[in-house]
Design a protein around this motif. Structure first.
Motif, mmCIF file in Angstrom:
data_model
loop_
_atom_site.group_PDB
_atom_site.id
_atom_site.type_symbol
_atom_site.label_atom_id
_atom_site.label_comp_id
_atom_site.label_asym_id
_atom_site.label_seq_id
_atom_site.Cartn_x
_atom_site.Cartn_y
_atom_site.Cartn_z
ATOM 1 N N LEU A 59 -56.004 -47.090 112.760
ATOM 2 C CA LEU A 59 -56.668 -47.509 113.995
ATOM 3 C C LEU A 59 -58.180 -47.326 113.951
ATOM 4 O O LEU A 59 -58.865 -47.620 114.927
ATOM 5 N N GLU A 60 -58.695 -46.848 112.838
ATOM 6 C CA GLU A 60 -60.132 -46.595 112.750
ATOM 7 C C GLU A 60 -60.952 -47.873 112.901
ATOM 8 O O GLU A 60 -62.042 -47.857 113.474
ATOM 9 N N LYS A 61 -60.416 -48.983 112.400
ATOM 10 C CA LYS A 61 -61.186 -50.236 112.445
ATOM 11 C C LYS A 61 -60.438 -51.393 113.092
ATOM 12 O O LYS A 61 -61.060 -52.323 113.595
ATOM 13 N N ASN A 62 -59.107 -51.336 113.074
ATOM 14 C CA ASN A 62 -58.324 -52.453 113.609
ATOM 15 C C ASN A 62 -57.114 -51.938 114.383
ATOM 16 O O ASN A 62 -56.653 -50.809 114.167
ATOM 17 N N ILE A 63 -56.613 -52.786 115.272
ATOM 18 C CA ILE A 63 -55.375 -52.493 115.979
ATOM 19 C C ILE A 63 -54.405 -53.634 115.696
ATOM 20 O O ILE A 63 -54.795 -54.810 115.747
ATOM 21 N N PRO A 64 -53.160 -53.342 115.326
ATOM 22 C CA PRO A 64 -52.204 -54.408 115.037
ATOM 23 C C PRO A 64 -52.047 -55.358 116.223
ATOM 24 O O PRO A 64 -52.020 -54.934 117.379
ATOM 25 N N GLU A 65 -51.946 -56.633 115.926
ATOM 26 C CA GLU A 65 -51.840 -57.650 116.979
ATOM 27 C C GLU A 65 -50.635 -57.398 117.874
ATOM 28 O O GLU A 65 -50.708 -57.554 119.107
ATOM 29 N N ARG A 66 -49.542 -56.991 117.273
ATOM 30 C CA ARG A 66 -48.319 -56.732 118.047
ATOM 31 C C ARG A 66 -48.548 -55.602 119.043
ATOM 32 O O ARG A 66 -48.131 -55.687 120.215
ATOM 33 N N LEU A 67 -49.216 -54.530 118.604
ATOM 34 C CA LEU A 67 -49.463 -53.395 119.480
ATOM 35 C C LEU A 67 -50.419 -53.782 120.614
ATOM 36 O O LEU A 67 -50.190 -53.436 121.778
ATOM 37 N N ALA A 68 -51.477 -54.499 120.280
ATOM 38 C CA ALA A 68 -52.436 -54.922 121.301
ATOM 39 C C ALA A 68 -51.751 -55.797 122.355
ATOM 40 O O ALA A 68 -52.022 -55.674 123.559
ATOM 41 N N ASP A 104 -48.543 -55.756 123.231
ATOM 42 C CA ASP A 104 -47.642 -54.945 124.054
ATOM 43 C C ASP A 104 -48.428 -54.119 125.078
ATOM 44 O O ASP A 104 -48.020 -53.994 126.236
ATOM 45 N N LEU A 105 -49.551 -53.549 124.648
ATOM 46 C CA LEU A 105 -50.347 -52.728 125.558
ATOM 47 C C LEU A 105 -50.977 -53.573 126.659
ATOM 48 O O LEU A 105 -51.224 -53.085 127.772
ATOM 49 N N SER A 106 -51.215 -54.837 126.368
ATOM 50 C CA SER A 106 -51.857 -55.730 127.335
ATOM 51 C C SER A 106 -50.921 -56.178 128.454
ATOM 52 O O SER A 106 -51.375 -56.775 129.428
ATOM 53 N N THR A 107 -49.653 -55.871 128.343
ATOM 54 C CA THR A 107 -48.704 -56.266 129.387
ATOM 55 C C THR A 107 -49.084 -55.651 130.727
ATOM 56 O O THR A 107 -49.130 -56.329 131.758
ATOM 57 N N ASP A 108 -49.356 -54.349 130.736
ATOM 58 C CA ASP A 108 -49.746 -53.652 131.962
ATOM 59 C C ASP A 108 -51.255 -53.462 132.078
ATOM 60 O O ASP A 108 -51.761 -53.177 133.165
ATOM 61 N N PHE A 109 -51.963 -53.642 130.963
ATOM 62 C CA PHE A 109 -53.413 -53.441 130.936
ATOM 63 C C PHE A 109 -54.045 -54.656 130.252
ATOM 64 O O PHE A 109 -54.371 -54.617 129.064
ATOM 65 N N SER A 159 -43.768 -47.449 128.372
ATOM 66 C CA SER A 159 -43.992 -48.678 127.619
ATOM 67 C C SER A 159 -45.061 -48.484 126.550
ATOM 68 O O SER A 159 -44.956 -49.009 125.436
ATOM 69 N N THR A 160 -46.086 -47.711 126.887
ATOM 70 C CA THR A 160 -47.159 -47.419 125.934
ATOM 71 C C THR A 160 -46.629 -46.612 124.748
ATOM 72 O O THR A 160 -46.897 -46.939 123.583
ATOM 73 N N VAL A 161 -45.876 -45.568 125.042
ATOM 74 C CA VAL A 161 -45.304 -44.724 123.988
ATOM 75 C C VAL A 161 -44.375 -45.532 123.091
ATOM 76 O O VAL A 161 -44.423 -45.433 121.863
ATOM 77 N N GLU A 162 -43.540 -46.356 123.700
ATOM 78 C CA GLU A 162 -42.600 -47.163 122.917
ATOM 79 C C GLU A 162 -43.327 -48.171 122.039
ATOM 80 O O GLU A 162 -42.929 -48.417 120.889
ATOM 81 N N ALA A 163 -44.411 -48.750 122.558
ATOM 82 C CA ALA A 163 -45.178 -49.724 121.770
ATOM 83 C C ALA A 163 -45.813 -49.066 120.553
ATOM 84 O O ALA A 163 -45.806 -49.630 119.448
ATOM 85 N N ILE A 164 -46.347 -47.878 120.730
ATOM 86 C CA ILE A 164 -46.960 -47.147 119.615
ATOM 87 C C ILE A 164 -45.897 -46.756 118.586
ATOM 88 O O ILE A 164 -46.094 -46.906 117.377
#
Length: 250
Positions: free
Chosen positions: A28-37, A39-44, A111-116
């Protein structure tokens, strides 16, 4: 005992739930996986990454040196920007400025924990924390030192020790409780936003920060979350009177 308690107008300045990882997620130092981003964007749904600069002091035989590090901080906000999810290499936390109810927060954090965990299945947690900051403010017509009608007298007793309480410029207390796996840092009293001037504005703080410092699977944080919430709610209800309950439900 307090399962059905949900106030219409709570005096909450902020609510934060957080987990710190045992080992940094270096990916996560430089990139975030598209799938994770996604999932996190569902509520945020508002994503605004930022750059974080850290400085580490290193001791060498030839003296002290400073090492500078650069990393990304992945920030996601709610539509109204009244809640924020932040993911870094070492932690994830969600902060609420506008709080609805515990069940909503629990669902979003789950949902955040499960996505991570789906992307990083081996992630372990070294610390879990849940914090409620209650900021009770009254109009200028109230005595800023008199809270006996809405805060229980046993929590206010120390004020009577002072012969001239009107000379106080701050009256803030810290207590720590050990309830088993969960500790609670309880800070309460008159913070005085105008410090070091005399206390003029009626502001009372009930700040309850519960935490677990035991290494555990990230999914276990959700169990600790329920326990921590129960302990905080119990402590909060023990701190207030029925008059404040009526005001929060008006």
């Amino acid at each position: 005992m307090y399962e059905d308690v949900c106030y219409k107008k709570p005096n909450l300045a902020e609510v934060v739930v957080r987990v710190d990882f045992v080992s940094p997620i270096s990916a996560l130092e430089k990139n975030i996986p598209e799938r994770l981003a996604k999932d996190l964007s569902t509520d945020f749904p508002i994503a605004e990454p930022s750059d974080v600069i850290g400085r580490e002091l290193q001791i060498r035989p030839d003296g002290l040196t400073t090492k500078e590090t650069h990393a990304k901080q992945w920030n996601f906000f709610g539509k109204e920007r009244d809640k924020q999810l932040t993911l870094t290499t070492t932690a994830v936390f969600v902060s609420y400025k506008k709080y609805t109810k515990y069940e909503d927060m629990k669902r979003e954090f789950s949902s955040t924990v499960e996505a991570i965990a789906r992307v990083y299945p081996n992630v372990q947690t070294r610390r879990f924390g849940l914090r409620y900051v209650n900021r009770i403010e009254r109009g200028s017509g109230y005595n800023p030192l008199d809270w006996s009608d809405i805060i229980v007298s046993t929590l206010l007793g120390v004020k009577d020790f002072f012969e001239a309480p009107e000379q106080l410029i701050r009256l803030f207390h810290i207590a720590e409780l050990n309830t088993g796996d969960i500790n609670i840092l309880f800070q309460f009293g008159l913070p005085n936003p105008d410090y070091p001037a005399l206390i003029k504005r009626p502001v009372f703080i009930l700040d309850m920060d519960s935490y677990v410092q035991i290494a555990h699977d990230i999914y276990e944080s959700l169990q600790y979350m329920d326990q921590a919430h129960e302990q905080i709610q119990k402590l909060f209800e023990a701190s207030i009177t029925d008059k404040l309950r009526e005001q929060m439900n008006a």
